[in-house]
Structures are given as C-alpha cells and as structure tokens.
Design an enzyme around this catalytic site. Structure first.
Site, PDB file in Angstrom:
ATOM      1  N   TRP A  60      30.784  34.071  41.719  1.00  0.00           N
ATOM      2  CA  TRP A  60      30.932  35.196  41.101  1.00  0.00           C
ATOM      3  C   TRP A  60      30.503  35.140  39.792  1.00  0.00           C
ATOM      4  CZ3 TRP A  60      33.894  36.858  36.684  1.00  0.00           C
ATOM      5  CH2 TRP A  60      34.877  36.280  36.366  1.00  0.00           C
ATOM      6  N   GLN A 147      40.292  41.110  52.448  1.00  0.00           N
ATOM      7  CA  GLN A 147      40.970  40.146  51.793  1.00  0.00           C
ATOM      8  C   GLN A 147      40.245  39.367  50.874  1.00  0.00           C
ATOM      9  OE1 GLN A 147      43.811  38.088  54.556  1.00  0.00           O
ATOM     10  NE2 GLN A 147      42.932  36.100  53.781  1.00  0.00           N
ATOM     11  N   HIS A 148      41.028  38.970  49.881  1.00  0.00           N
ATOM     12  CA  HIS A 148      40.018  38.432  48.654  1.00  0.00           C
ATOM     13  C   HIS A 148      40.297  36.811  48.632  1.00  0.00           C
ATOM     14  CE1 HIS A 148      38.531  38.685  44.705  1.00  0.00           C
ATOM     15  NE2 HIS A 148      38.896  37.635  44.443  1.00  0.00           N
ATOM     16  N   ASP A 162      39.041  42.753  41.679  1.00  0.00           N
ATOM     17  CA  ASP A 162      37.834  42.136  41.786  1.00  0.00           C
ATOM     18  C   ASP A 162      36.669  42.450  42.776  1.00  0.00           C
ATOM     19  OD1 ASP A 162      39.988  40.633  40.779  1.00  0.00           O
ATOM     20  OD2 ASP A 162      38.930  39.114  39.802  1.00  0.00           O
ATOM     21  N   ASN A 227      40.327  45.434  35.340  1.00  0.00           N
ATOM     22  CA  ASN A 227      40.347  47.075  35.107  1.00  0.00           C
ATOM     23  C   ASN A 227      38.675  47.329  34.987  1.00  0.00           C
ATOM     24  OD1 ASN A 227      42.579  49.162  35.008  1.00  0.00           O
ATOM     25  ND2 ASN A 227      43.337  47.069  34.720  1.00  0.00           N
ATOM     26  N   ASN A 342      54.482  36.035  36.326  1.00  0.00           N
ATOM     27  CA  ASN A 342      54.646  36.705  35.235  1.00  0.00           C
ATOM     28  C   ASN A 342      53.389  37.013  34.278  1.00  0.00           C
ATOM     29  OD1 ASN A 342      54.143  34.536  33.099  1.00  0.00           O
ATOM     30  ND2 ASN A 342      55.672  33.562  34.560  1.00  0.00           N
TER      31      ASN A 342
END
Length: 373
Positions: A60, A147-148, A162, A227, A342
């Site tokens: 990518w 599914q990623h 993504d 985003n 986290n």
C-alpha cells in the site's frame, strides 16, 4: 492589489519548486527497502526468499505513492511521470505479483488507470485477475465487509478505515473501466458497511477499526491518517462511478460531518495531530496533506461548500516548510497497524520518509494549483 498578485505569483512559484523536489526524491523512496516490514514477513511467513521479494516494493505504501504520480500525470501530461509509472510496473512484471490482500491490491488502482490510458492488455490482465479475486474470493466479515487482511496478518472479522482507499477504490475503478455493475455495487456497499461500523455519530470522525469478534473499536482511536483516507476516498469514489442517489447523499453528508469536525480541531499551525482529538500527540504531515487534498477535491467536485477552502489553505505554508531541499516530506508517521489496547500506541509510531507521504503532498499541491491558476 498589485502586492496580492505578486504574493500569489511567488507562492505558485514556490509550490512548483517544491513539487519538483518531491518528484525528484520520489523514485528513491519508492524503491527504498522497508527493512522493518520485510523482517516481519520473514518472521511470520514461511515463504522462500524469491516469493518474499514480490512483496518488497508492492504494498500500500507504494500504491498510494503511485496514485499521486498518476494524478500528476493526468493533470500535466508530462511524459516523465508516465515513464516513472511504466518503469515501476514493468519491473514488477519481471519480479512477479504477490498474493492479493488489502494492501497488495493498492498498486493495482494506478495500474488500472495506466492500462486504460495505454490500452494495454499486458497491464489490464493482472488488474482483471485482482478485481475478480477482490469481488469473489477476498475474505469477508459478518455483513459482507471486506476483512482487512494484510500481507502479514489475517485480522479476522476486522474492518479498518484504510480498506476503502487500499482496495475498494480499485474495485470501483475496474467497475467503471469494464462496465461491471457487480463491481460498482459492491464498492458502494463496502463504503456503506464501513461507515456503519466506523463513523462516530457524535464527533463525525471515523474510528481506525471495528472487530466483530469483540464488538468494539479496539483502542477507540480517531487516528489522523486513517481519517484522511476517508476524506480522500469519498470524493474519489463519487467522481469515479455513478452511485445511487441515496448512497451519494449519505456519503456526501458523512464527508461534510467529518470536515466540520476537522475544522474544529485543526492546530494553530494549520496541521492536524496524529490523534485528532489529542493535541498532545504529534502533528503529522501525511494526514494533514490528505485532509487538505480531500477538502479541496470535495469543493472542486461540488460535494463541499467553498467556505471550507480556508481550512485547506491554512495547510500550505506548514507543508511547504516540511518539504526539505532534498525533496523529502518530513513529519510523516510510519505504517501504522491497529492500536488494539490503548491510544498511546499511535503517539509512539516513529517518523520516517515514506512514498505515501510524498504522494499525499503531491496530491495536495496539484489540487491546490487547480484553484490558483
């Protein structure tokens, strides 16, 4: 008035100069070995070295970079940009193509545009095969989301933001080129199902991911670059294929909601932070360029009101300042897997020159020039 014209002319000249620098550095970064990625692949995959080398420059990171060069060629018609693309794809034809997954599909997007432009079946044949695999063999989550799955992880039952840029835009473009309604419909469905699970209705931002196994958004992060893929993907999809009127309306409003939220959290510098709602996280250049490009593209496509141009304009000076005299965009975060436990994980991603950083800066500057020439 004369002073304003002189300043605009000077800024245009500086944008052109920085664009040339970015492009000059691009090829070196495009073929730069990603030692971290390849070591991870060797550790996780039981593949012979010859097979592993197919992944080395076909991910990518390169795919997004090549899309920036394609857009630059489409805007300028300059032969040198076309040669960068054909040289890359001819080289990969010799090396061979790796197994498809979300990330290794990304370079096929530019290849499909190139195949169409050159009327080359040599380039189109691998695109046809990849599109069929995405459509009918690629793993799906519940409710049929893509599914990623990546080169080194299955990511079972996970949706990531993504995916829309990395895989779905390619499927949509092949639906346009081949006049395949099933591809076009599937692309629209993927945008809808990803939006259903990833967009936060309260803030307008998108979560990095969703897991159907644990039914949560992992660390609950509004990750900057994730985003920006959305800010880019919606205008690109809606300008690529005709979507049904309800889908177009829903996506347009989702984009408006996101841009409204982005304007609220833009840093004083004009940049955005790697965690959009955490001003203590570092300001990050690739997301910032992606947001500015997506906003400009949205305005130019008629999806966003012109009032948002000011938000994108604030990005220009800090981004130009981050492009070194060697042509490298600084302050770019390295490839970022899911922050599963986290949000601090995102603050610790190292900064490193990457092809997608170069490309997102190119996309932004090329789109900026459209409104100033």
């Amino acid at each position: 008035m004369g002073k304003d014209i002189q300043e605009d002319k000077g800024m245009l000249q500086e944008v052109d100069r920085k664009l040339r620098l970015l492009i000059g550095a691009f090829t070196g970064i495009l073929y730069e070995d990603d030692d971290i990625f390849m070591e991870k692949m060797r550790r996780k995959k039981n593949l012979p070295e010859e097979e592993l080398q197919k992944y080395a420059h076909w991910e990518w990171t390169q795919g997004v970079g090549l899309y920036g060069i394609w857009k630059l060629f489409a805007a300028s018609g300059e032969k040198e940009y076309l040669e960068i693309l054909t040289r890359y794809y001819d080289r990969q034809q010799q090396v061979g193509f790796p197994q498809c997954n979300v990330n290794t599909v990304t370079p096929y997007l530019t290849m499909s545009y190139l195949a169409e432009y050159l009327q080359s079946e040599v380039y189109m044949k691998p695109c046809r095969e990849a599109a069929e695999w995405v459509m009918y063999q690629m793993p799906r989550t519940r409710e049929g989301g893509i599914q990623h799955m990546t080169s080194d992880d299955v990511n079972e039952q996970e949706l990531w933001d993504d995916t829309l840029v990395m895989t779905v835009l390619f499927l949509a473009n092949m639906g346009r080129i081949l006049d395949r309604e099933d591809y076009r419909n599937e692309a629209q469905y993927q945008f809808m199902v990803h939006m259903k699970y990833l967009q936060d209705p309260k803030s307008g931002f998108w979560y990095h991911g969703w897991t159907f196994l644990e039914r949560n958004h992992f660390a609950g992060a509004f990750w900057g670059r994730g985003n920006c893929w959305i800010t880019i993907a919606i205008p690109e999809l809606l300008s690529s294929i005709p979507c049904s009127e309800p889908v177009e309306r829903i996506l347009k409003e989702a984009l408006c909601n996101q841009v409204d939220a982005l304007a609220e959290c833009q840093a004083e510098s004009g940049m955005w932070h790697t965690l959009l709602d955490d001003p203590e996280s570092y300001e990050e250049a690739s997301a910032t360029c992606g947001f500015a490009y997506g906003i400009l593209r949205g305005v130019h496509c008629g999806l966003l009101e012109e009032k948002w141009l000011e938000v994108a304009e604030r990005v220009l000076k800090p981004v130009l300042a981050l492009i070194s005299e060697e042509g490298v965009l600084g302050q770019v975060s390295y490839g970022t897997p899911m922050g599963r436990e986290n949000r601090e994980f995102y603050k610790e991603i190292p900064l490193r020159p990457m092809p997608y950083g170069q490309a997102l800066a190119i996309l932004f500057l090329v789109e900026w020039k459209k409104g100033h020439t």
